[in-house]
Design a protein around this motif. Structure first.
Motif, PDB file in Angstrom:
ATOM      1  N   HIS A  90       7.993 -10.730   0.886  1.00  0.00           N
ATOM      2  CA  HIS A  90       6.627 -10.989   1.328  1.00  0.00           C
ATOM      3  C   HIS A  90       5.727  -9.893   0.756  1.00  0.00           C
ATOM      4  O   HIS A  90       5.868  -8.733   1.091  1.00  0.00           O
ATOM      5  CB  HIS A  90       6.533 -10.961   2.863  1.00  0.00           C
ATOM      6  N   SER A  91       4.796 -10.281  -0.082  1.00  0.00           N
ATOM      7  CA  SER A  91       3.853  -9.297  -0.624  1.00  0.00           C
ATOM      8  C   SER A  91       2.475  -9.545  -0.040  1.00  0.00           C
ATOM      9  O   SER A  91       2.191 -10.619   0.488  1.00  0.00           O
ATOM     10  CB  SER A  91       3.811  -9.395  -2.149  1.00  0.00           C
ATOM     11  N   GLN A  92       1.613  -8.533  -0.151  1.00  0.00           N
ATOM     12  CA  GLN A  92       0.231  -8.673   0.318  1.00  0.00           C
ATOM     13  C   GLN A  92      -0.467  -9.784  -0.463  1.00  0.00           C
ATOM     14  O   GLN A  92      -1.256 -10.539   0.101  1.00  0.00           O
ATOM     15  CB  GLN A  92      -0.520  -7.353   0.152  1.00  0.00           C
ATOM     16  N   GLU A  93      -0.184  -9.876  -1.740  1.00  0.00           N
ATOM     17  CA  GLU A  93      -0.802 -10.915  -2.576  1.00  0.00           C
ATOM     18  C   GLU A  93      -0.389 -12.305  -2.105  1.00  0.00           C
ATOM     19  O   GLU A  93      -1.205 -13.226  -2.034  1.00  0.00           O
ATOM     20  CB  GLU A  93      -0.387 -10.707  -4.038  1.00  0.00           C
ATOM     21  N   ARG A 128       0.621 -13.123   0.949  1.00  0.00           N
ATOM     22  CA  ARG A 128      -0.025 -13.375   2.240  1.00  0.00           C
ATOM     23  C   ARG A 128      -1.489 -13.766   2.057  1.00  0.00           C
ATOM     24  O   ARG A 128      -1.993 -14.648   2.741  1.00  0.00           O
ATOM     25  CB  ARG A 128       0.071 -12.142   3.132  1.00  0.00           C
ATOM     26  N   LYS A 129      -2.161 -13.119   1.107  1.00  0.00           N
ATOM     27  CA  LYS A 129      -3.561 -13.436   0.832  1.00  0.00           C
ATOM     28  C   LYS A 129      -3.683 -14.871   0.311  1.00  0.00           C
ATOM     29  O   LYS A 129      -4.559 -15.628   0.734  1.00  0.00           O
ATOM     30  CB  LYS A 129      -4.139 -12.447  -0.176  1.00  0.00           C
TER      31      LYS A 129
END
Length: 127
Positions: free
Chosen positions: A92-95, A97-98
């Motif tokens: 799970h990356s911030q990108e 999730r965005k």
């Protein structure tokens, strides 16, 4: 040559007079037309059976609807890619999730549009 007589049990011998406003008459006329019945037969069935089901056939060739269907296809593709990523052990990356948040936002916007279109149809149908 004269028209053949109806069977005695089918002959309508009693009359009921009814006064309607223009709006009421239009509503009943449209409902009778939608049910594929004459005005008299529609009213008879309403009085005896209580309710006549009108059948509606929708034919839509609107650009908005085509765009909406296309967008739903893209959403399905995105969801499949996300599921594949997570099912293969993807992190799970911030990108990620965005991107998921943006897609969910778009889905809710489309849902609002669909509900508005359905509401507009309901208003037309009630007239």
């Amino acid at each position: 040559m004269a028209r053949p007589r109806k069977e005695p049990e089918i002959t309508y011998t009693h009359h009921i007079n009814l006064r309607l406003t223009d709006v009421q008459y239009e509503i009943i006329s449209e409902n009778a037309k939608a049910a594929g019945l004459s005005l008299s037969e529609y009213i008879r069935r309403q009085l005896i059976r209580g309710k006549v089901i009108a059948k509606y056939e929708l034919v839509a060739d609107m650009p908005e609807l085509k765009k909406l269907i296309s967008e739903f296809g893209k959403i399905g593709n995105n969801l499949n890619q996300i599921a594949r990523h997570f099912n293969t052990g993807g992190i799970h990356s911030q990108e990620m999730r965005k991107a998921i948040g943006q897609n969910l936002s778009e889905i809710f916007k489309m849902k609002e549009k669909v509900l508005k279109m359905a509401g507009d149809f309901q208003q037309i149908r009630k007239l």
